[in-house]
Design a protein around this motif. Sequence first.
Motif, PDB file in Angstrom:
ATOM      1  N   LEU A  19      -2.969   0.589  -4.427  1.00  0.00           N
ATOM      2  CA  LEU A  19      -3.540   1.497  -3.205  1.00  0.00           C
ATOM      3  C   LEU A  19      -4.533   0.740  -2.746  1.00  0.00           C
ATOM      4  O   LEU A  19      -5.303   0.886  -1.604  1.00  0.00           O
ATOM      5  CB  LEU A  19      -3.928   2.594  -4.190  1.00  0.00           C
ATOM      6  N   ARG A  20      -5.266  -0.601  -3.422  1.00  0.00           N
ATOM      7  CA  ARG A  20      -6.424  -1.284  -2.656  1.00  0.00           C
ATOM      8  C   ARG A  20      -5.903  -2.118  -1.862  1.00  0.00           C
ATOM      9  O   ARG A  20      -6.860  -2.539  -1.098  1.00  0.00           O
ATOM     10  CB  ARG A  20      -6.969  -1.743  -3.921  1.00  0.00           C
ATOM     11  N   PHE A  71      -3.802  14.284  -4.387  1.00  0.00           N
ATOM     12  CA  PHE A  71      -4.930  13.100  -3.910  1.00  0.00           C
ATOM     13  C   PHE A  71      -5.195  13.231  -2.683  1.00  0.00           C
ATOM     14  O   PHE A  71      -4.473  13.486  -1.792  1.00  0.00           O
ATOM     15  CB  PHE A  71      -4.059  11.852  -4.445  1.00  0.00           C
ATOM     16  N   ARG A  76       0.960  -1.160   0.040  1.00  0.00           N
ATOM     17  CA  ARG A  76      -0.095  -0.019  -0.050  1.00  0.00           C
ATOM     18  C   ARG A  76       0.835   0.977   0.056  1.00  0.00           C
ATOM     19  O   ARG A  76       0.600   2.274  -0.783  1.00  0.00           O
ATOM     20  CB  ARG A  76      -0.773   0.187   1.232  1.00  0.00           C
ATOM     21  N   PRO A 117      -0.133   0.740  -9.575  1.00  0.00           N
ATOM     22  CA  PRO A 117      -0.472   1.492  -8.493  1.00  0.00           C
ATOM     23  C   PRO A 117      -1.744   1.385  -7.987  1.00  0.00           C
ATOM     24  O   PRO A 117      -2.044   1.593  -6.885  1.00  0.00           O
ATOM     25  CB  PRO A 117      -0.111   3.015  -8.929  1.00  0.00           C
ATOM     26  N   ILE A 118      -2.787   1.087  -8.829  1.00  0.00           N
ATOM     27  CA  ILE A 118      -4.270   1.120  -8.271  1.00  0.00           C
ATOM     28  C   ILE A 118      -4.371  -0.024  -7.512  1.00  0.00           C
ATOM     29  O   ILE A 118      -5.017   0.093  -6.567  1.00  0.00           O
ATOM     30  CB  ILE A 118      -5.177   1.214  -9.776  1.00  0.00           C
ATOM     31  N   ASN A 152      -9.234   7.178 -11.340  1.00  0.00           N
ATOM     32  CA  ASN A 152      -8.072   6.535 -11.758  1.00  0.00           C
ATOM     33  C   ASN A 152      -7.290   7.284 -12.935  1.00  0.00           C
ATOM     34  O   ASN A 152      -6.258   7.550 -13.022  1.00  0.00           O
ATOM     35  CB  ASN A 152      -8.177   5.178 -11.661  1.00  0.00           C
ATOM     36  N   TYR A 196       9.506  13.896  -4.787  1.00  0.00           N
ATOM     37  CA  TYR A 196       9.736  13.283  -5.912  1.00  0.00           C
ATOM     38  C   TYR A 196      10.009  14.137  -7.319  1.00  0.00           C
ATOM     39  O   TYR A 196      10.314  13.681  -8.320  1.00  0.00           O
ATOM     40  CB  TYR A 196       8.568  12.194  -6.186  1.00  0.00           C
ATOM     41  N   LEU A 228      -3.255   7.496 -12.927  1.00  0.00           N
ATOM     42  CA  LEU A 228      -2.834   6.108 -12.468  1.00  0.00           C
ATOM     43  C   LEU A 228      -3.100   5.190 -13.595  1.00  0.00           C
ATOM     44  O   LEU A 228      -2.684   4.112 -13.449  1.00  0.00           O
ATOM     45  CB  LEU A 228      -3.524   5.875 -11.270  1.00  0.00           C
ATOM     46  N   ILE A 275       0.736   4.412  -2.489  1.00  0.00           N
ATOM     47  CA  ILE A 275       0.695   5.710  -2.230  1.00  0.00           C
ATOM     48  C   ILE A 275       1.948   6.514  -2.801  1.00  0.00           C
ATOM     49  O   ILE A 275       1.562   7.529  -3.338  1.00  0.00           O
ATOM     50  CB  ILE A 275       0.795   5.968  -0.496  1.00  0.00           C
ATOM     51  N   ARG A 276       2.755   6.046  -2.768  1.00  0.00           N
ATOM     52  CA  ARG A 276       4.235   6.826  -3.160  1.00  0.00           C
ATOM     53  C   ARG A 276       3.932   7.050  -4.763  1.00  0.00           C
ATOM     54  O   ARG A 276       4.359   7.974  -5.067  1.00  0.00           O
ATOM     55  CB  ARG A 276       5.512   5.861  -3.077  1.00  0.00           C
ATOM     56  N   ARG A 277       3.598   5.824  -5.206  1.00  0.00           N
ATOM     57  CA  ARG A 277       3.401   5.968  -6.801  1.00  0.00           C
ATOM     58  C   ARG A 277       2.302   7.089  -7.248  1.00  0.00           C
ATOM     59  O   ARG A 277       2.395   7.760  -8.045  1.00  0.00           O
ATOM     60  CB  ARG A 277       2.995   4.592  -7.598  1.00  0.00           C
ATOM     61  N   ALA A 278       1.269   6.961  -6.404  1.00  0.00           N
ATOM     62  CA  ALA A 278       0.321   8.112  -6.594  1.00  0.00           C
ATOM     63  C   ALA A 278       0.676   9.365  -6.322  1.00  0.00           C
ATOM     64  O   ALA A 278       0.279  10.355  -7.084  1.00  0.00           O
ATOM     65  CB  ALA A 278      -0.963   7.763  -5.726  1.00  0.00           C
ATOM     66  N   ILE A 306       2.068   7.863   5.113  1.00  0.00           N
ATOM     67  CA  ILE A 306       2.996   6.643   5.327  1.00  0.00           C
ATOM     68  C   ILE A 306       3.429   6.778   6.750  1.00  0.00           C
ATOM     69  O   ILE A 306       3.933   7.926   7.349  1.00  0.00           O
ATOM     70  CB  ILE A 306       4.136   7.146   4.448  1.00  0.00           C
ATOM     71  N   ARG A 317       1.515  13.163 -11.922  1.00  0.00           N
ATOM     72  CA  ARG A 317       1.198  13.112 -10.672  1.00  0.00           C
ATOM     73  C   ARG A 317       1.905  13.828  -9.529  1.00  0.00           C
ATOM     74  O   ARG A 317       1.023  14.681  -8.846  1.00  0.00           O
ATOM     75  CB  ARG A 317       1.196  11.694 -10.259  1.00  0.00           C
ATOM     76  N   LEU A 322       6.140  15.079   0.800  1.00  0.00           N
ATOM     77  CA  LEU A 322       6.592  13.810  -0.150  1.00  0.00           C
ATOM     78  C   LEU A 322       6.436  14.029  -1.764  1.00  0.00           C
ATOM     79  O   LEU A 322       7.472  13.926  -2.271  1.00  0.00           O
ATOM     80  CB  LEU A 322       5.924  12.601   0.296  1.00  0.00           C
TER      81      LEU A 322
END
Lengths: 451, 244
Positions: free
Chosen positions: A448-449, B94, A354, A444-445, B56, B117, B61, A358-361, B102, B88, B113
């Motif tokens: 996240l889930r 988001f 997860r 990433p989706i 999404n 990035y 995403l 988050i980080r990817r999002a 985190i 993103r 954060l």
Amino acid sequence: MSSVSGNTGAIGRLGDALRRRLRLARAMRMGIKSLLLHPMRAALTALSVFCGVGAVIVMLAIGEGASHKAQEQFRTLGADTIIIHSIQPPKQDDSSNNRSFAVSYGLTYGDLERIRSTVPDVNLTVPVRDLRKDVWHGSRRYSDGRVVGTVSWYAAAQHFRLADETRGRWISDMDNAAGRVNLVAVLGANAARELFPLEDPIGQTVQIDQRYFRVVGVMADQGDKTARSQLKLGDLSKNVYIPLQTLMTYYGPLDISARSGNRTAEEVALREIIVKVSDMSIVEARARALDNVLSRYHPTGDYELIVPLKAIRQAEESARNFTILLAAIGGISLIVGGIGIMNVMLATVTERTREVGIRRALGARKSHIVTQFLIEALVLTLLGGLFGVLAGLTSPYWVPKVPLFKDQEAIVRVSQVLLAFPIAAGVGIIFGLYPAWRAANMDPIEALRHE
Amino acid sequence: MAMAMEAVAELIDVRKYYQMGTQTVRALNGVSLSFQQGDYYAIMGPSGSGKSTLLNLLGCLDRPSGGRYLLGGIDVATLSDNALSDTRSRRLGFVFQSFNLIAQLTVIENIELPLVYQGGSTSQARHRAYELAAMVGLETRTDHRPAQLSGGQQQRVAIARAMINDPLVILADEPTGNLDSATQGEIMDLLDSLNQAGTTIILVTHEDDIAHRARHVLNLADGRIVNIETAAERRRRFGLEVEA
């Protein structure tokens, strides 16, 4: 733009370098924070790397120690010498009709002259003749060693020293001067201890058969005797040394001794000829030349060539093999450590699916995720590696004290220690790469889930 | 307010298909729609209507199977994975139902954060993060871990995090779904105030009183837009008094 960047290029580059440094430091700090979520797990993983890195360095150090020891042993014989030894030839089948009183074999003065005149680059040839004789001091009998007749340069050729350099002397050239029969003796350390347990032997006399010899010198202990005994050369410390000429005058070429009732006699002109060549690099070539010269006059093979250099080489090679074996063991422990890292990182990645989402999002690239988990793996390995290096560096102190290693020396080479860090880092990267790659390539989706 | 009419995000006949075994699921089946700068949209619809898929896609995403999605004038479908990540981090914010902070990072680290990035200067990022922490009323909690905060506080942190890159759009997926009703109001007030200050907000919800706060409500069913109501139309339909 270009002119501006031209003016501030150096500063800009410096700033970039600083930023990169800060970013790395920050990434490291973040990695440590993440690892501290499970301190026990991190500690155990680092421990597995510690064992691996420690094993590599300690094993190499032990191998190095063993190699060093083996080489030292043979080095005392001299890497630039060739020892030619008389040996009893294999039993001849015509012994029944050979009723001769004495068995005659071995090296002769003729050989000595031939070597001197035909083999080039020979610096020294040392003739040695010996007898099995009892040596007496009063009523004290010493029969453990041999009576060796030799020349002044024998001691130097054998790296043989006086017990006390300021007292006494070795056999001199004068002792062997033409026409002289000097009754002097030099005692090996063992012989001196046995014959003179309480007194100072120098100036005293010892008796061989009916003759009295004045003790003029006592030799130092030979130190490590393993090499000589391994080459089947006697222990120098047990012998009593007299001038070669004296021995030849009284005994001639015969060695008569009584053994279990019946008398046997050997006729050996020279027990040993020690040849010192001018340079270590030609030792083996000269040994072959010597063999050629001698084999023509000794068809029965009643001599033996001993090349300490060869023994040194063999010792080096077996030590190298030993080191390779030890390094392999160390390497396997390192791989096991690496597998430990991979296992833990895979668990960590799954657990933090997860977080990856988050980080990817929030905008992390795949490379950011890879870097993040690689750094965590690196921190673990470098931490383990650091302690492993410490264990390795201190191994010369503790290895000889571990009963299992039985006084085994450990020699740490700086190069091996310097190598250990990149190796540890390499293990971290190699075994951390797959888990990190798995994390980065999560959808990433989906991530996240993940609950 | 002329700038307000610029489209920050535009969907043109967007479709999204999934392959489930032998069956093709049409999660979005031709959605065309444009969001203006400063807009405030609520997306509603029964489960399976395509809300999450739409969010999404809007959040970069995922890429559409067909059609075009222009974000700030750039066609997202053509972007590489890295470019999507950068989009993103630079253009979107988001806010999730379950906060998604985190755990091992402090409040301030969570907020900054997205900027990390971007590789920006850390001291600037830190400064901006403190400003936002103050904006959401958590200036005294900056060194706390998420686990030490209440749900409402965590969501405030998430909103501050969504704001740190001055996004074109904030995407909020049921932002109050995990909160009690009192806290719900606080969080929605915060989002409303961000919108009044000019931030475009798109949120997914299934609660009518949340949807009432939005300027437009998009009703989805079976991957298609059923209708788009303005706030006034909707309030009238629900028999609520319309604000002047």
